[in-house]
Design a protein around this motif. Structure first.
Motif, PDB file in Angstrom:
ATOM      1  N   CYS A 178       0.646  -0.987   0.429  1.00  0.00           N
ATOM      2  CA  CYS A 178      -0.030  -0.074  -0.055  1.00  0.00           C
ATOM      3  C   CYS A 178       1.454   1.690  -0.321  1.00  0.00           C
ATOM      4  O   CYS A 178       1.875   1.568   0.593  1.00  0.00           O
ATOM      5  CB  CYS A 178      -1.094   0.101   1.207  1.00  0.00           C
ATOM      6  SG  CYS A 178      -2.221   1.841   1.732  1.00  0.00           S
ATOM      7  N   CYS A 221       0.479   3.580   3.360  1.00  0.00           N
ATOM      8  CA  CYS A 221       0.485   2.903   5.218  1.00  0.00           C
ATOM      9  C   CYS A 221       1.853   1.902   4.862  1.00  0.00           C
ATOM     10  O   CYS A 221       2.085   1.723   5.917  1.00  0.00           O
ATOM     11  CB  CYS A 221      -0.409   2.235   5.459  1.00  0.00           C
ATOM     12  SG  CYS A 221      -1.167   0.666   5.133  1.00  0.00           S
ATOM     13  N   CYS A 228      -5.850  -2.231   0.955  1.00  0.00           N
ATOM     14  CA  CYS A 228      -4.614  -2.393   1.474  1.00  0.00           C
ATOM     15  C   CYS A 228      -5.259  -3.234   2.556  1.00  0.00           C
ATOM     16  O   CYS A 228      -6.349  -2.802   3.172  1.00  0.00           O
ATOM     17  CB  CYS A 228      -4.752  -1.232   2.005  1.00  0.00           C
ATOM     18  SG  CYS A 228      -3.408  -1.515   3.355  1.00  0.00           S
ATOM     19  N   CYS A 255      -5.066  -0.967   5.930  1.00  0.00           N
ATOM     20  CA  CYS A 255      -6.098   1.021   5.951  1.00  0.00           C
ATOM     21  C   CYS A 255      -7.188   0.945   5.132  1.00  0.00           C
ATOM     22  O   CYS A 255      -8.058   1.639   4.944  1.00  0.00           O
ATOM     23  CB  CYS A 255      -5.704   1.791   5.846  1.00  0.00           C
ATOM     24  SG  CYS A 255      -4.043   2.016   4.329  1.00  0.00           S
TER      25      CYS A 255
HETATM   26 ZN   LIG Z   1      -2.268   0.680   3.379  1.00  0.00          ZN
END
Ligand SMILES: [Zn+2]
Ligand SMILES: [Zn+2]
Lengths: 197, 197
Positions: free
Chosen positions: A4, A7, A26, A29
């Motif tokens: 991702c 994050c 993701c 998140c």
């Molecule tokens: Zn993420």
């Protein structure tokens, strides 16, 4: 795509709610990472020669893929640009050519490689051009001198063929104004890079 | 963008070699993460009414942004599609409408939000349409009934205005065939989301 970009955790493929396509999502998140086609913007630079015949400017590629083959100036449209601005920038970068009277001429979807080509006709300003960093040569061609067997991309070949056909029709007064050609180009399988990131 | 989607390490902004723009570049694997504009594909669905007057199909939005306002069916083009296929899919999804005789009608660059709208004129098949999941209502409008003050997007308003202008010119025989309108739309500042990922 493996991680991702928001994050740094792993992404997984899943069909989000109210969607019907696999997306990278993701695991941490839950950001959905959409992937969409890119626009390749370019020009068909034209000039009337002293011999009274209109010529087309081509560039010989100094980069891969298709090093040493001929094409029209074109490249990926950038964020913050209009399509025309991208086409003019690429023409400047690859052929040091300035164009005016820009008109959208062909729109070619290439669904297998997620690209849409958008080529504008334009008039060369001041008969001035030279190879940019990505070109080995820039040269004006009459229709019968186009190096058809040394063209880098079929999508460009097809645009040139449309143009010469249109020009003949216009000479015969069968065409009042150039129309936009909206075509689908199927990329030959051998050129497909299926390693999507 | 904060992390590399290839290796999960941090990205930094840098101008890569032979480039002149800031890009997100991975500090670990050195992947350059390009960001490019997206295509929004849609249609201007038309039908001749029993009263001999051509009507336009609009959708009232059931989603944000601009919930409850009117627009043409349109949405992000997906990988693996042609532009027309994307426009037809969005028309089906948002208005359960089938179209034929599709012709590219407007291309609008929106450089401030990195989008290019591509709208196709098309004829409604079978006088059949109904709200899809993203629409509250679908309705045919004569030109004088268009809810101009309740339109969701100025870029769509502008396309409709071009169309009605063209139609008048065609009625007066000042226009032999509809041309593609290639426009730049400057998004009002208040709508800009500058939080690019
Ligand atoms: Zn993420
Ligand atoms: Zn990396």
């Amino acid at each position: 795509m493996k991680y991702c970009n928001q994050c740094g955790e792993k992404v997984d493929q899943a069909i989000p709610e109210n969607d019907n396509r696999l997306r990278y999502v993701c695991v941490s998140c839950e950001t959905i990472h959409y992937q969409n086609p890119n626009i390749v913007a370019g020009t068909l630079p034209l000039i009337m020669g002293d011999d009274g015949r209109e010529k087309v400017l081509l560039c010989k590629r100094a980069i891969e893929p298709r090093y040493g083959l001929w094409t029209l100036p074109a490249g990926f449209m950038e964020n913050g640009e209009t399509v025309e601005a991208a086409a003019l920038r690429e023409s400047q970068e690859e052929a040091n050519v300035e164009l005016d009277n820009l008109k959208l001429y062909s729109v070619m979807s290439m669904p297998q490689i997620n690209q849409v080509y958008m080529i504008f006709k334009g008039d060369i300003v001041g008969n001035s051009f030279s190879p940019g960093i990505e070109s080995l040569e820039t040269q004006l061609f009459d229709e019968e001198d186009i190096p058809w067997s040394e063209m880098a991309f079929n999508v460009i070949t097809q645009t040139l063929q449309c143009y010469f056909d249109d020009r003949k029709k216009q000479h015969r007064s069968q065409l009042t104004d150039y129309q936009v050609h909206n075509l689908v180009y199927q990329v030959p399988k051998k050129y497909l890079n299926t390693d999507k990131t």
